[in-house]
Design a protein around this motif. Structure first.
Motif, short mmCIF file in Angstrom:
data_model
loop_
_atom_site.label_atom_id
_atom_site.label_comp_id
_atom_site.label_asym_id
_atom_site.label_seq_id
_atom_site.Cartn_x
_atom_site.Cartn_y
_atom_site.Cartn_z
N ASP A 155 0.54 -7.07 -0.55
CA ASP A 155 -0.45 -7.24 0.50
C ASP A 155 -0.86 -5.91 1.12
OD1 ASP A 155 -0.40 -9.95 0.12
OD2 ASP A 155 0.97 -10.37 1.78
N ALA A 156 0.10 -4.98 1.24
CA ALA A 156 -0.17 -3.73 1.94
C ALA A 156 -0.88 -2.69 1.09
CB ALA A 156 1.14 -3.15 2.47
N TYR A 157 -0.56 -2.63 -0.22
CA TYR A 157 -0.94 -1.44 -0.99
C TYR A 157 -1.77 -1.69 -2.24
CZ TYR A 157 2.81 0.54 1.90
OH TYR A 157 3.60 0.93 2.97
N THR A 158 -2.02 -2.93 -2.63
CA THR A 158 -2.74 -3.15 -3.89
C THR A 158 -4.20 -3.51 -3.64
OG1 THR A 158 -2.18 -5.51 -4.02
CG2 THR A 158 -0.62 -3.94 -4.99
N LEU A 162 -3.38 1.94 -2.76
CA LEU A 162 -2.38 2.72 -3.51
C LEU A 162 -2.30 2.32 -4.97
CD1 LEU A 162 0.00 4.80 -3.28
CD2 LEU A 162 1.50 2.82 -2.97
N ILE A 163 -2.21 1.02 -5.26
CA ILE A 163 -1.97 0.53 -6.61
C ILE A 163 -3.17 -0.31 -7.04
CG2 ILE A 163 -0.46 -0.83 -8.10
CD1 ILE A 163 1.79 -0.26 -6.09
N GLU A 164 -3.88 0.17 -8.07
CA GLU A 164 -5.06 -0.55 -8.56
C GLU A 164 -4.61 -1.54 -9.63
OE1 GLU A 164 -8.26 -1.99 -10.32
OE2 GLU A 164 -7.28 -0.45 -11.55
N LEU A 165 -5.03 -2.80 -9.50
CA LEU A 165 -4.48 -3.87 -10.32
C LEU A 165 -5.38 -4.32 -11.46
CD1 LEU A 165 -2.94 -6.15 -7.50
CD2 LEU A 165 -1.77 -4.47 -8.94
N SER A 166 -6.57 -3.74 -11.61
CA SER A 166 -7.49 -4.25 -12.62
C SER A 166 -7.49 -3.42 -13.90
CB SER A 166 -8.92 -4.32 -12.04
OG SER A 166 -9.31 -3.06 -11.51
N PHE A 167 -6.47 -2.56 -14.08
CA PHE A 167 -6.32 -1.77 -15.31
C PHE A 167 -7.55 -0.88 -15.55
CE2 PHE A 167 -3.82 -5.59 -15.81
CZ PHE A 167 -2.60 -5.12 -16.26
N HIS A 168 -8.19 -0.46 -14.48
CA HIS A 168 -9.41 0.34 -14.63
C HIS A 168 -9.10 1.71 -15.23
CE1 HIS A 168 -13.53 1.53 -13.72
NE2 HIS A 168 -13.06 2.65 -13.21
N ASN A 219 -12.85 -6.12 -5.74
CA ASN A 219 -12.62 -6.62 -4.39
C ASN A 219 -12.22 -5.44 -3.51
OD1 ASN A 219 -11.97 -7.93 -2.04
ND2 ASN A 219 -10.24 -9.08 -2.88
N MET A 220 -13.20 -4.90 -2.81
CA MET A 220 -13.00 -3.67 -2.06
C MET A 220 -12.81 -3.93 -0.56
SD MET A 220 -13.03 -1.60 -4.57
CE MET A 220 -13.22 0.07 -3.98
N ASP A 221 -12.38 -5.13 -0.21
CA ASP A 221 -12.16 -5.44 1.21
C ASP A 221 -10.93 -4.73 1.76
OD1 ASP A 221 -14.38 -7.05 1.22
OD2 ASP A 221 -13.26 -8.88 0.79
N HIS A 222 -10.03 -4.36 0.90
CA HIS A 222 -8.80 -3.73 1.33
C HIS A 222 -9.11 -2.38 1.99
CE1 HIS A 222 -4.76 -1.92 1.01
NE2 HIS A 222 -4.32 -3.16 0.92
N ASP A 223 -8.42 -2.07 3.08
CA ASP A 223 -8.61 -0.81 3.80
C ASP A 223 -8.54 0.35 2.80
OD1 ASP A 223 -8.52 1.45 5.40
OD2 ASP A 223 -7.00 0.67 6.76
N GLU A 224 -9.63 1.12 2.69
CA GLU A 224 -9.68 2.19 1.70
C GLU A 224 -8.62 3.24 1.92
OE1 GLU A 224 -13.39 4.23 4.15
OE2 GLU A 224 -13.60 3.71 2.04
N ARG A 225 -8.11 3.36 3.14
CA ARG A 225 -7.06 4.34 3.42
C ARG A 225 -5.71 3.92 2.85
NH1 ARG A 225 -7.20 4.29 9.71
NH2 ARG A 225 -7.34 2.07 9.16
N MET A 226 -5.57 2.62 2.50
CA MET A 226 -4.28 2.08 2.06
C MET A 226 -4.32 1.59 0.62
SD MET A 226 -2.11 2.37 4.62
CE MET A 226 -0.86 1.09 4.47
#
Length: 617
Positions: free
Chosen positions: A203-206, A220-226, A211-218
């Motif tokens: 919840d904190a870091y992925t 850390l771990i990108e989950l879409s294998f980009h 889906n770019m709603d996550h705080d851009e400052r936090m």
């Protein structure tokens, strides 16, 4: 049956998706009588909804589901953009305590005046471990014998470990806990706790690119294998000691963090994601202090227990009352077992004696016994500016510091953090250890970070976030361009770190590095006073011999000659008519220190609670 999978070598699957084989990666299989497979880990005899029902209240050490819900990572305050400048998170070091476990020794004598019910004296576990040797395909690849051929047989046996070979309790032949559990084994409660820790990190870091709603400052771990997989070894480091409860706790946390992505990867490739687990010999590891490996810890402990502060505690009215109560109402317990007996009994809903079944009530004997046990150990940790904790945790701090210092160096292009050999820091470094991993780490930073009567609960999590400034920022506060945030079980502690601003959640990374620099080393002086004295006497004995006297004067003569030659070169710049090139000394020693350096390796050290076993709690 719930099974933990320990895969010795890489496994591959070339057929269609099989749910059982998929869960081999995460180490958990739940088999019901209809042979169907489900995600959640459950005990056939006791489900989570029936846990923590026996008592009206439970101590934080039990880490109930309600307690775990309070440990989410706090969002970075929005106001920080104006105070700090714009930041981006670059790394997290997560140090966890294993989840709830069985006792590390039999609980039959926990409360001497109250015989243990036979059912409570026998610990049976449905949590088992499955092992397999490397597949033939992997062996061929390692041997360089054409292992890429798809014609190779990839079948293998799975070997499930059952601790049931000594069921002869009446004959005096049984496991330590009489049933099928290992001493100190992770329980299903602990499994659920670490699964929650993984969800907290997710919840904190992925984030994902769609889906770019996550705080851009936090992010850390990108989950879409980009760009790379979330478990790429260059971006994830998993470290544990060799105990079953620590290894499995880390495995389960990573399942909570990356479960969906691992399943998607398997569906797409038919291969099992592989996460390296870095461990060492159990008796040589450095995940906590251990006086058997670093004998000088014993000297520090002796001095601590002879100190005025400890003697005042040991002879206090409270201590005398607790000891009288133990002698007359419960039975004298081994000091090292008080907390273990209390928590492994109450946190698993087993029966406590009525005289201490009073947690949460005024003047609770349960709480007084726990505080007595904890305070003695914490006073040792904090004695003389945390001397014990700093010496004992120095090698682990060196391991952690090696990663952090990479952020203060750059690659050849001057862009990305990188060591001299091209080493890049992982996005996440997970260290799975014990209560006596977390408490001395905190005490070594500052004795004031750790309350005398506080103890690390099951599944505790200590986080060090590293943030990079990408915009203009206040260089008077953040000279290095990097900041850290320290979080313990959901509470931000950065403001309590020495030399950090008490009202800010971020602090310059250099501040923390300068605190740990004096003791973060793999080459600490661990010789006890007795060993040092023996070494001095041995040297003196050699010097007192005729050969020793000749060697002594020879060394003096060689030193004088060497000094004379050096002085001549410095004054004239020549030697025997040959011009000697000169070098400009490095003016800033700090810049040289910031690189990832190879240090003299010695036996890693870690210490048991006080001087002897058992300590890994």
């Amino acid at each position: 049956t719930i099974q933990s999978i320990v895969v010795m070598g890489q496994m591959r699957y070339s057929g269609g998706l099989n749910t059982l084989q998929y869960f081999l990666f995460w180490g958990v299989v739940v088999r019901w009588h209809d042979d169907s497979f489900v995600l959640a880990a459950r005990d056939d005899n006791q489900r989570p909804e029936s846990w923590y029902k026996k008592y009206d209240a439970y101590p934080p050490l039990c880490s109930t589901p309600e307690e775990m819900e309070t440990r989410a990572v706090p969002p970075l305050p929005e106001v920080s953009r104006n105070v700090y400048g714009e930041t981006r998170i670059q790394h997290v070091s997560a140090i966890i305590r294993h989840g709830a476990r069985t006792p590390w020794s039999s609980n039959e004598n926990c409360f001497p005046k109250f015989p243990v019910d036979p059912e409570d004296a026998e610990w049976n576990c449905k949590l088992t471990t499955i092992m397999t040797p490397p597949s033939p395909l992997t062996v061929k690849e390692e041997e360089g014998l054409g292992g890429k051929s798809k014609e190779l047989d990839t079948s293998f046996f799975l070997f499930e470990k059952f601790y049931d070979a000594l069921p002869y309790m009446k004959d005096g032949l049984s496991n330590e806990l009489n049933g099928t559990c290992q001493a100190g084994q992770l329980l299903l409660r602990g499994y659920e706790q670490e699964l929650k820790n993984g969800e907290i990190l997710r919840d904190a870091y992925t984030y994902t690119y769609d889906n770019m709603d996550h705080d851009e400052r936090m992010r850390l771990i990108e989950l879409s294998f980009h760009e790379f997989s979330a478990w790429d070894p260059n971006h994830l480091r998993f470290r544990a000691d060799a105990d079953q409860r620590t290894m499995m706790s880390g495995q389960v946390l990573l399942r909570g963090l990356l479960d969906n992505e691992a399943e998607a990867y398997f569906r797409q490739t038919g291969e099992y994601p592989t996460i390296p687990l870095h461990i060492a010999d159990r008796d040589k590891d450095i995940m906590s202090p251990r006086a058997k490996i670093c004998p000088r810890l014993n000297d520090i402990a002796d001095r601590a227990m002879q100190s005025d502060e400890y003697q005042a505690f040991n002879n206090s009215k409270e201590t005398l009352e607790v000891q009288y109560f133990l002698d007359n109402s419960v039975g004298r317990m081994d000091d090292n077992k008080i907390l273990d007996c209390l928590m492994t009994t109450m946190c698993t809903d087993r029966d406590l004696p009525d005289v201490i079944r009073d947690y949460g009530k005024p003047d609770s004997w349960f709480e007084r016994l726990a505080a007595f046990d904890v305070q003695g150990y914490n006073m040792l940790m904090k004695y003389n500016n945390s001397e014990y904790a700093r010496l004992g945790m120095g090698p682990l701090w060196a391991e952690i510091k090696d990663i952090w210092e990479l952020f203060l160096t750059r690659d050849n292009a001057g862009k990305n953090p990188s060591g001299a050999d091209g080493t890049v820091p992982p996005r996440l470094a997970l260290y799975s250890g014990h209560d006596i991993t977390i408490s001395p780490l905190l005490a070594s930073i500052s004795p004031d970070l750790w309350n005398d009567t506080e103890w690390a609960p099951y599944a505790s999590m200590l986080l060090f976030e590293i943030h990079e400034f990408i915009d203009s920022w206040d260089t008077t506060l953040f000279d290095s361009g990097y900041a850290f945030r320290m979080i313990y079980n959901g509470k931000v502690l950065t403001g309590q770190v020495p030399h950090c601003h008490p009202d800010l959640e971020l602090c310059d990374l250099q501040t923390l590095l300068q605190i740990i620099e004096p003791f973060a080393t793999r080459a600490a002086d661990c010789a006890s006073e007795a060993q040092q004295q023996a070494g001095f006497l041995s040297t003196a004995a050699v010097v007192n011999t005729k050969r020793g006297i000749m060697m002594f004067f020879t060394l003096i003569l060689l030193g004088a000659i060497g000094g004379a030659i050096s002085a001549y070169i410095l004054l004239t710049g020549t030697l025997c008519g040959i011009r000697i090139l000169s070098y400009t000394p490095i003016e800033d020693a700090t810049s040289a220190r910031m690189g990832l350096q190879e240090e003299e390796s010695g036996d890693p050290q870690f210490s048991e609670r006080f001087q002897d076993e058992p300590a890994q709690r």
